[in-house]
Design a protein around this motif. Structure first.
Motif, PDB file in Angstrom:
ATOM      1  N   THR A  41     -18.798 -34.160 -13.489  1.00  0.00           N
ATOM      2  CA  THR A  41     -18.234 -35.459 -13.101  1.00  0.00           C
ATOM      3  C   THR A  41     -17.498 -35.349 -11.774  1.00  0.00           C
ATOM      4  O   THR A  41     -17.639 -36.213 -10.887  1.00  0.00           O
ATOM      5  N   GLN A 137     -23.747 -33.097 -29.693  1.00  0.00           N
ATOM      6  CA  GLN A 137     -23.493 -32.778 -28.291  1.00  0.00           C
ATOM      7  C   GLN A 137     -24.295 -33.692 -27.366  1.00  0.00           C
ATOM      8  O   GLN A 137     -23.799 -34.114 -26.310  1.00  0.00           O
ATOM      9  N   TYR A 138     -25.516 -34.011 -27.765  1.00  0.00           N
ATOM     10  CA  TYR A 138     -26.339 -34.912 -26.951  1.00  0.00           C
ATOM     11  C   TYR A 138     -25.740 -36.315 -26.919  1.00  0.00           C
ATOM     12  O   TYR A 138     -25.724 -36.969 -25.867  1.00  0.00           O
ATOM     13  N   ILE A 139     -25.250 -36.767 -28.069  1.00  0.00           N
ATOM     14  CA  ILE A 139     -24.612 -38.095 -28.127  1.00  0.00           C
ATOM     15  C   ILE A 139     -23.388 -38.132 -27.209  1.00  0.00           C
ATOM     16  O   ILE A 139     -23.192 -39.079 -26.434  1.00  0.00           O
ATOM     17  N   ALA A 140     -22.550 -37.084 -27.305  1.00  0.00           N
ATOM     18  CA  ALA A 140     -21.363 -37.020 -26.450  1.00  0.00           C
ATOM     19  C   ALA A 140     -21.756 -36.919 -24.974  1.00  0.00           C
ATOM     20  O   ALA A 140     -21.145 -37.558 -24.105  1.00  0.00           O
ATOM     21  N   SER A 142     -24.625 -37.908 -23.395  1.00  0.00           N
ATOM     22  CA  SER A 142     -25.196 -39.147 -22.858  1.00  0.00           C
ATOM     23  C   SER A 142     -24.153 -40.267 -22.797  1.00  0.00           C
ATOM     24  O   SER A 142     -24.140 -41.062 -21.841  1.00  0.00           O
ATOM     25  N   SER A 143     -23.267 -40.334 -23.790  1.00  0.00           N
ATOM     26  CA  SER A 143     -22.233 -41.377 -23.789  1.00  0.00           C
ATOM     27  C   SER A 143     -21.278 -41.206 -22.613  1.00  0.00           C
ATOM     28  O   SER A 143     -20.886 -42.184 -21.969  1.00  0.00           O
ATOM     29  N   TRP A 144     -20.900 -39.970 -22.350  1.00  0.00           N
ATOM     30  CA  TRP A 144     -19.977 -39.713 -21.232  1.00  0.00           C
ATOM     31  C   TRP A 144     -20.632 -40.052 -19.898  1.00  0.00           C
ATOM     32  O   TRP A 144     -20.006 -40.685 -19.039  1.00  0.00           O
ATOM     33  N   ASP A 146     -23.022 -42.173 -19.328  1.00  0.00           N
ATOM     34  CA  ASP A 146     -23.134 -43.633 -19.231  1.00  0.00           C
ATOM     35  C   ASP A 146     -21.799 -44.254 -18.833  1.00  0.00           C
ATOM     36  O   ASP A 146     -21.742 -45.175 -18.004  1.00  0.00           O
ATOM     37  N   SER A 147     -20.724 -43.750 -19.436  1.00  0.00           N
ATOM     38  CA  SER A 147     -19.400 -44.307 -19.129  1.00  0.00           C
ATOM     39  C   SER A 147     -18.987 -44.037 -17.687  1.00  0.00           C
ATOM     40  O   SER A 147     -18.230 -44.804 -17.099  1.00  0.00           O
ATOM     41  N   GLN A 148     -19.469 -42.927 -17.124  1.00  0.00           N
ATOM     42  CA  GLN A 148     -19.137 -42.569 -15.742  1.00  0.00           C
ATOM     43  C   GLN A 148     -20.198 -43.038 -14.745  1.00  0.00           C
ATOM     44  O   GLN A 148     -20.091 -42.757 -13.553  1.00  0.00           O
TER      45      GLN A 148
END
Length: 268
Positions: A41, A137-140, A142-144, A146-148
Motif C-alpha cells: 500500500t 487470507q484471500y478475502i482479507a 482482496s477486501s483491503w 478494494d478499499s485502497q
C-alpha cells in the motif's frame, strides 16, 4: 487392544504439538499478510504521487513471499519430524504401555497401522486448515485492495494453480488428490521402515542409522533406475502403468519391511 483405541491414544499424544504447529502456521501467515499489504500500500501511494500508478497486484505475489514459503517449509518439516518422533518417543522413553504392546507380536502391526493412520489424519488436517486459512487470507487481501483502490488481477484458483506446492496439496481433480495422498503415505511408510530397521540394529552396531538409510535407499533407487532405463522405450500409457507398478512395489515393500522388523527383528 484394538486399532481404534490405539488410534485414539496416538492422536491424543500428538494433539498438543500439532495444535502448536497449526497455531504458529496460521499466525505467521496472517502476520506476513499484514506486513505485505502495508508495504504494498505504501509503495502504491508513492507511485500514485509520482504519477505512475500503473501497478497491479495478484494473490500470487503474496504467496511467493519468503515468509509464506518458509511457513509452508516449516509445516512440511514438522510432518517429517512427527513421522520419526511418533516412533522414537516410544523407544527412547521405554514407555511401559508400548513395551507391553511390543511384547505381544500379534499387536505389533496394530501399532504400525495406528501410527500410519494418525500421520495421515494429521497431514489431511494440515491441508484442511491451510485451505481455510488461504481462503480467509484471500478475502482479507482482496477486501483491503478494494478499499485502497489498488488494482488486482487473477483469481484465488489461478494463484493456487500456479504455485507448485499448492498444486500438490490441492490438485485440480479428485483423482490427482488421491494419487498425491498415496505418494505421501508411501513417503511416511519409508520413514517408518527406516526407524524400525534402525531400532532393530542399534543395540548391535553404532552404524545402525547408516545401514538403515542404505537399505531404504536400495528399495527407493533400484526400481527408479529400472524405470529411467526403460522410460524412453515406453508410450505414455505404458509409462503410467510402469510407474503405478513401482508405487505398488514400494508400498508392498515398505509394509513388508515394517512387518518383518516388528514381528521378527525388533527386540524389547
Amino acid at each position: 487392544m484394538n486399532l481404534l483405541k490405539l488410534l485414539g491414544w496416538e492422536v491424543e499424544r500428538l494433539t498438543k504439538p500439532y495444535l502448536i504447529l497449526i497455531t504458529l502456521l496460521v499466525v505467521t501467515q496472517f502476520a506476513w499478510l499484514g506486513v505485505f499489504l502495508w508495504s504494498e500500500t505504501n509503495m502504491y501511494e508513492e507511485m500514485r504521487r509520482a504519477g505512475t500508478p500503473d501497478y497491479t497486484l495478484t494473490f500470487g505475489n503474496y504467496l511467493g513471499g519468503t515468509p509464506f514459503i518458509l511457513s509452508i517449509g516449516v509445516a512440511v518439516t514438522a510432518m517429517v519430524f512427527f513421522s520419526f518422533w511418533i516412533w522414537y518417543r516410544d523407544f527412547q522413553g521405554r514407555g511401559t504401555f508400548m513395551m507391553r504392546l511390543l511384547l505381544m507380536p500379534q499387536q505389533r502391526m496394530l501399532v504400525f497401522g495406528a501410527k500410519l493412520v494418525t500421520m495421515m489424519l494429521m497431514i489431511l488436517g494440515l491441508f484442511s486448515v491451510q485451505w481455510i486459512a488461504l481462503k480467509l487470507q484471500y478475502i482479507a487481501f482482496s477486501s483491503w485492495l478494494d478499499s485502497q483502490m489498488i488494482p488486482m488481477s487473477g483469481s484465488f484458483e489461478q494463484a493456487i494453480g500456479y504455485d507448485r506446492a499448492f498444486s500438490v496439496m490441492f490438485p485440480a481433480s479428485l483423482f490427482n488428490f488421491f494419487v498425491h495422498q498415496v505418494l505421501i503415505a508411501i513417503a511416511v511408510l519409508f520413514i517408518f521402515a527406516f526407524v524400525l530397521i534402525e531400532r532393530s540394529l542399534w543395540q548391535r552396531t553404532v552404524l545402525a542409522p547408516f545401514l538403515a538409510l542404505l537399505m531404504i535407499g536400495v528399495v527407493v533407487v533400484v526400481p527408479m533406475i529400472g524405470f529411467f532405463i526403460i522410460e524412453n522405450y515406453l508410450f505414455m500409457e505404458e509409462t503410467l502403468a510402469v510407474f503405478t507398478l513401482i508405487l505398488v512395489i514400494w508400498f508392498i515393500g515398505v509394509v513388508w519391511i515394517g512387518h518383518r522388523q516388528l514381528t521378527k527383528k525388533l527386540s524389547v
